[in-house]
Design an enzyme around this catalytic site. Structure first.
Site, PDB file in Angstrom:
ATOM      1  N   CYS A   1      37.839  36.717  39.562  1.00 23.49           N
ATOM      2  CA  CYS A   1      38.963  37.364  38.884  1.00 23.49           C
ATOM      3  C   CYS A   1      39.889  36.347  38.206  1.00 23.49           C
ATOM      4  O   CYS A   1      39.527  35.835  37.158  1.00 23.49           O
ATOM      5  CB  CYS A   1      39.695  38.298  39.837  1.00 23.49           C
ATOM      6  SG  CYS A   1      40.489  39.639  38.930  1.00 23.49           S
TER       7      CYS A   1
ATOM      8  N   HIS B   1      35.843  41.905  42.106  1.00 18.12           N
ATOM      9  CA  HIS B   1      36.196  41.389  43.435  1.00 18.12           C
ATOM     10  C   HIS B   1      35.062  41.580  44.430  1.00 18.12           C
ATOM     11  O   HIS B   1      35.069  42.529  45.214  1.00 18.12           O
ATOM     12  CB  HIS B   1      37.483  42.063  43.933  1.00 18.12           C
ATOM     13  CG  HIS B   1      38.677  41.576  43.212  1.00 18.12           C
ATOM     14  ND1 HIS B   1      39.413  40.502  43.639  1.00 18.12           N
ATOM     15  CD2 HIS B   1      39.228  41.983  42.037  1.00 18.12           C
ATOM     16  CE1 HIS B   1      40.393  40.281  42.778  1.00 18.12           C
ATOM     17  NE2 HIS B   1      40.290  41.158  41.793  1.00 18.12           N
TER      18      HIS B   1
ATOM     19  N   GLU C   1      34.575  39.830  46.973  1.00 14.68           N
ATOM     20  CA  GLU C   1      35.025  39.430  48.320  1.00 14.68           C
ATOM     21  C   GLU C   1      35.450  40.629  49.162  1.00 14.68           C
ATOM     22  O   GLU C   1      35.513  40.560  50.392  1.00 14.68           O
ATOM     23  CB  GLU C   1      36.163  38.419  48.214  1.00 14.68           C
ATOM     24  CG  GLU C   1      37.551  38.986  47.998  1.00 14.68           C
ATOM     25  CD  GLU C   1      37.802  39.535  46.585  1.00 14.68           C
ATOM     26  OE1 GLU C   1      36.930  39.370  45.707  1.00 14.68           O
ATOM     27  OE2 GLU C   1      38.863  40.154  46.375  1.00 14.68           O
TER      28      GLU C   1
HETATM   29  N1  LIG Z   1      46.158  38.425  37.195  1.00 13.82           N
HETATM   30  C1  LIG Z   1      44.913  38.585  36.536  1.00 13.82           C
HETATM   31  C2  LIG Z   1      43.773  38.477  37.525  1.00 13.82           C
HETATM   32  C3  LIG Z   1      43.722  39.689  38.416  1.00 13.82           C
HETATM   33  C4  LIG Z   1      43.413  39.357  39.845  1.00 13.82           C
HETATM   34  O1  LIG Z   1      42.898  38.304  40.198  1.00 13.82           O
HETATM   35  N2  LIG Z   1      43.809  40.296  40.680  1.00 13.82           N
HETATM   36  C5  LIG Z   1      43.774  40.056  42.080  1.00 13.82           C
HETATM   37  C6  LIG Z   1      44.523  41.126  42.827  1.00 13.82           C
HETATM   38  C7  LIG Z   1      44.843  40.661  44.217  1.00 13.82           C
HETATM   39  C8  LIG Z   1      43.580  40.189  44.949  1.00 13.82           C
HETATM   40  O2  LIG Z   1      42.672  41.001  45.196  1.00 13.82           O
HETATM   41  O3  LIG Z   1      43.479  38.978  45.237  1.00 13.82           O
HETATM   42  C9  LIG Z   1      44.801  39.893  35.771  1.00 13.82           C
HETATM   43  O4  LIG Z   1      45.631  40.789  36.039  1.00 13.82           O
HETATM   44  O5  LIG Z   1      43.886  40.026  34.976  1.00 13.82           O
END
Ligand SMILES: N[C@@H](CCC(=O)NCCCC(=O)O)C(=O)O
Length: 250
Positions: free
Chosen positions: A111, A219, A221
């Protein structure tokens, strides 16, 4: 002995102080599904020399985060006054990525990690994908329960010549989606591994990398041990880290 995997922290301001932190689900997923020993490193550019990482670690995980890469890092103006940025993390990660990959250290981006790796190689981002003509809204509804937010929501087409297609032995996978930003220009050194229905690139590999060098927008994970695609990705990353550890021993 388990391979050592560095996870670069976010640097967050909470109240009067700054904290270096990593989401629990990333640590659990990489420990349980890659079979490695995670080590959290501070987003503290001054204290992390590339040689320290290359000599001492068998892999690097770049996690998701609610923060965004600062747009000046890819030559764009800030889209709105107050954005959730993490300059400390940008400063730490961006100079390291290409050096890590060329040194043969396995790197897995998720991400925000996927977005910052593209920027590290000279690519750019859409700051608000949902405002781009022809693109869908890839954000989660933060009012939903977590299992809904991180549940599968759209398909991805895997590149016919990609490593993911080989690894997963399928043309299409279904993934979750929790991002407002996304890839605009894919950096020249990166090769598409998966595309969303609206054409957004959602996975790539670093071309000609010596080792595992893959990044995904979604995601994996989240409850990775319950998801065969996630398990395959974390397992492949773990195998690459184990191979690196053996190589470092000789
Ligand atoms: N901020 C960026 C990347 C989005 C992101 O990594 N979200 C993670 C949410 C929390 C987590 O699950 O760790 C975007 O908005 O594109």
């Amino acid at each position: 002995m388990k391979p050592l995997v560095a996870i670069i922290s976010d640097c967050r301001e909470i109240g009067l102080h700054y904290y270096h932190m990593v989401g629990d689900k990333y640590v659990r997923a990489v420990e349980r599904c890659s079979g490695v020993l995670p080590v959290l490193l501070p987003a503290f550019a001054g204290s992390i020399a590339i040689d320290d990482l290359v000599e001492r670690f068998d892999g690097v995980l770049l996690t998701g985060s609610y923060s965004n890469v600062e747009p000046h890092r890819y030559g764009r103006p800030q889209r709105k006054e107050k954005d959730l940025n993490d300059p400390h993390r940008d400063e730490t990660v961006l100079p390291l990525v290409p050096a890590l990959v060329s040194a043969g250290v396995p790197v897995f981006g998720i991400c925000r990690g996927f977005q910052e790796m593209n920027v590290a190689y000279g690519g750019t981002l859409h700051q608000e994908v949902h405002k781009v003509d022809g693109k869908h809204d890839h954000r989660e509804n933060q009012q939903d329960p977590l299992d809904i937010q991180y549940g599968p929501i759209h398909d991805l087409k895997l590149a016919p010549d990609g490593i993911m297609k080989k690894l997963l032995n399928t043309d299409t996978i279904r993934v979750n989606s929790l991002h407002s930003q996304g890839i605009d220009d894919l950096a020249p050194s990166l090769a598409v591994e998966a595309i969303a229905p609206d054409g957004l690139v959602e996975a790539y590999r670093v071309q000609n990398a010596k080792q595992f060098a893959l990044a995904v927008q979604w995601h994996p994970e989240w409850k990775a041990w319950e998801n065969p695609v996630s398990m395959a990705l974390f397992n492949a990353f773990g195998e690459a880290c184990k191979a690196r550890m053996q190589q470092r021993k000789v």
